[in-house]
Design a protein around this motif. Sequence first.
Motif, PDB file in Angstrom:
ATOM      1  N   THR A 142       0.845  -1.189   0.000  1.00  0.00           N
ATOM      2  CA  THR A 142       0.000   0.000   0.000  1.00  0.00           C
ATOM      3  C   THR A 142       0.882   1.240   0.000  1.00  0.00           C
ATOM      4  OG1 THR A 142      -0.104   0.072   2.424  1.00  0.00           O
ATOM      5  CG2 THR A 142      -1.823  -1.178   1.279  1.00  0.00           C
ATOM      6  N   THR A 184      -1.345  -1.914  -7.200  1.00  0.00           N
ATOM      7  CA  THR A 184      -2.403  -1.905  -8.218  1.00  0.00           C
ATOM      8  C   THR A 184      -3.577  -2.796  -7.824  1.00  0.00           C
ATOM      9  OG1 THR A 184      -1.384  -3.710  -9.494  1.00  0.00           O
ATOM     10  CG2 THR A 184      -0.777  -1.448 -10.093  1.00  0.00           C
ATOM     11  N   LYS A 185      -3.374  -3.690  -6.880  1.00  0.00           N
ATOM     12  CA  LYS A 185      -4.440  -4.608  -6.457  1.00  0.00           C
ATOM     13  C   LYS A 185      -5.231  -4.077  -5.257  1.00  0.00           C
ATOM     14  CE  LYS A 185      -3.098  -7.581  -9.565  1.00  0.00           C
ATOM     15  NZ  LYS A 185      -3.927  -7.801 -10.771  1.00  0.00           N
ATOM     16  N   LYS A 188     -10.435   0.287  -3.823  1.00  0.00           N
ATOM     17  CA  LYS A 188     -10.510   1.740  -3.890  1.00  0.00           C
ATOM     18  C   LYS A 188     -10.514   2.384  -2.505  1.00  0.00           C
ATOM     19  CE  LYS A 188     -12.972   3.774  -7.067  1.00  0.00           C
ATOM     20  NZ  LYS A 188     -14.068   4.206  -7.983  1.00  0.00           N
ATOM     21  N   THR A 191      -7.017   2.395  -1.206  1.00  0.00           N
ATOM     22  CA  THR A 191      -6.249   3.427  -1.904  1.00  0.00           C
ATOM     23  C   THR A 191      -6.529   4.800  -1.308  1.00  0.00           C
ATOM     24  OG1 THR A 191      -6.210   2.197  -3.989  1.00  0.00           O
ATOM     25  CG2 THR A 191      -5.915   4.575  -4.130  1.00  0.00           C
ATOM     26  N   ALA A 233      -5.171   7.462  -8.968  1.00  0.00           N
ATOM     27  CA  ALA A 233      -4.947   6.098  -8.476  1.00  0.00           C
ATOM     28  C   ALA A 233      -6.239   5.489  -7.951  1.00  0.00           C
ATOM     29  CB  ALA A 233      -3.876   6.103  -7.388  1.00  0.00           C
ATOM     30  N   TYR A 234      -7.084   6.308  -7.346  1.00  0.00           N
ATOM     31  CA  TYR A 234      -8.376   5.859  -6.823  1.00  0.00           C
ATOM     32  C   TYR A 234      -9.324   5.473  -7.965  1.00  0.00           C
ATOM     33  CZ  TYR A 234     -12.932   6.377  -4.426  1.00  0.00           C
ATOM     34  OH  TYR A 234     -14.205   6.190  -3.930  1.00  0.00           O
ATOM     35  N   GLU A 236      -8.466   4.975 -11.241  1.00  0.00           N
ATOM     36  CA  GLU A 236      -7.855   4.078 -12.233  1.00  0.00           C
ATOM     37  C   GLU A 236      -6.814   3.205 -11.523  1.00  0.00           C
ATOM     38  OE1 GLU A 236      -6.228   6.419 -15.453  1.00  0.00           O
ATOM     39  OE2 GLU A 236      -7.794   7.945 -15.197  1.00  0.00           O
ATOM     40  N   PRO A 237      -7.242   2.131 -10.861  1.00  0.00           N
ATOM     41  CA  PRO A 237      -6.338   1.346 -10.015  1.00  0.00           C
ATOM     42  C   PRO A 237      -5.086   0.828 -10.708  1.00  0.00           C
ATOM     43  CG  PRO A 237      -8.611   0.709  -9.645  1.00  0.00           C
ATOM     44  CD  PRO A 237      -8.619   1.626 -10.825  1.00  0.00           C
ATOM     45  N   THR A 238      -5.150   0.572 -12.008  1.00  0.00           N
ATOM     46  CA  THR A 238      -3.981   0.005 -12.699  1.00  0.00           C
ATOM     47  C   THR A 238      -3.125   1.076 -13.378  1.00  0.00           C
ATOM     48  OG1 THR A 238      -5.305  -0.395 -14.698  1.00  0.00           O
ATOM     49  CG2 THR A 238      -5.146  -2.188 -13.087  1.00  0.00           C
ATOM     50  N   ARG A 243       0.288   5.110  -9.537  1.00  0.00           N
ATOM     51  CA  ARG A 243       0.737   4.210  -8.464  1.00  0.00           C
ATOM     52  C   ARG A 243       2.207   4.452  -8.128  1.00  0.00           C
ATOM     53  NH1 ARG A 243      -3.489   2.414  -5.549  1.00  0.00           N
ATOM     54  NH2 ARG A 243      -4.985   1.225  -6.783  1.00  0.00           N
TER      55      ARG A 243
END
Length: 458
Positions: A142, A184-185, A188, A191, A233-234, A236-238, A243
């Motif tokens: 994280t 990335t995993k 939300k 994140t 990042a929130y 678009e997690p990937t 990130r």
Amino acid sequence: MTPMATLTFSIPRNIVYGEGALDRLSTLEGKKAALVTGGSSMKRFGFLDQAQALLKKGGLDSIVIDGVEPNPSVQTVLRGAKAMQDFQPDWIIGFGGGSAIDAAKVMWCFYEHPALKFADIVTPGSMPPLRNKARFAAVPSTSGTASEITAFSVITDTENHIKYPIVAADMVPDLAILDPTLPTKMPKTVTANTGMDVMAHAVEAIASTAATSFTDPYALEAITLVLRNLETAYAEPTNKAARYNMHNASALAGMAFTNASLGLVHSLAHKIGGEFGVTHGLANAILLPYIINFNRQFSTKYALVEKALGLEDLAVAIHDLNGRLGIPSTFKDCDEVDFNEAKFKSVLDRMSANALADPCTLTNPGKPTVADVKAIYLAAYYGKANKEAQRAGIALVAAGQPQSKHPGELSFAERALIVHDMLVSGASVNDIAAATGLSSHAIYSISADPTWSQRRLA
């Protein structure tokens, strides 16, 4: 900070960052490694198996100590230390979220010093020397706690409902591995909460009474990176760029606060977390705007941040970012845990006293009191003006706009009306002066003028 004081600035000996950084595990020199992790996510996404394969490639046998809670407990720390004593690793690897890394650090202490009791290490700096048996590597999944960088760990005494920040210079890891593929995993909500933990670290470090020209640049860059990347990042997690920048922001904020320490945001978050079990980063996010506004009467550092970043109001910017991340502005609106109002009222006095005694309070601007802490808790719980908050000089934030202003921004008429209200509530002249910025002479003059009470009644 005294100009001639002798200070230290400590960071990990090696920080490996960027995509593919996890591969560095295969180069560790040793025979055995203990991996400490939390829930099942590192296993489920294949990262734990990958780490063990890399260690095996480097010639190290490994064990996994898992089941670390989101708020790691004393009992879990002692269980992990016992497993280490049986296995005798020469590397301890905190692998996963900040909770896993925090727990691994203190397990390391009790592995090397099994006769110690938890109470023996609660006082900052009281931990005996480490690295007698093992070295420490941290691999965060994280972007938040910066435990991979710092001399801090937070452990919960579940019997007494208190979170203890453990501080020891020897807990700074030997190696930090920042691979942006791991976060990335993150869900939300994780994140958002961990990202606002980064913000809290940076904001508190820059306002700390122990801040220096060494720590401020790291804190300012971390604030900048969070404001520019957390929302992406929130959403678009990937997104690897977001990130990467958030992972770096976490480490930079860690470099700042492990050397400058923190303040009331963390003091209050530790204690309300211990009482209610609310996630640490979420508690920090809710508290930040209120404490920034409280601390403005003692510090000019927030204004420096606003000038550097082109912000009108840092507290409002953070409040607005919270809203876009789905973070409520008050504890009563938080549905992560049950913030029962009756329980809140019943523990408020104890929680306030414990928060003031938290080590993080030592470097907060000004000299807050138990009454100040209680007022901040009330403001952050209800999100509306109350006598305690007013006496503490807190500008409340709601709907993206300050409900009240910093004393320096109030007109004389606004200040005079506040004087009247606070006199009616029984506030002292010193409290009124702190809330309004007026001299005692001006306060006495207003109190003697009946027209102000008539204007309030009108």
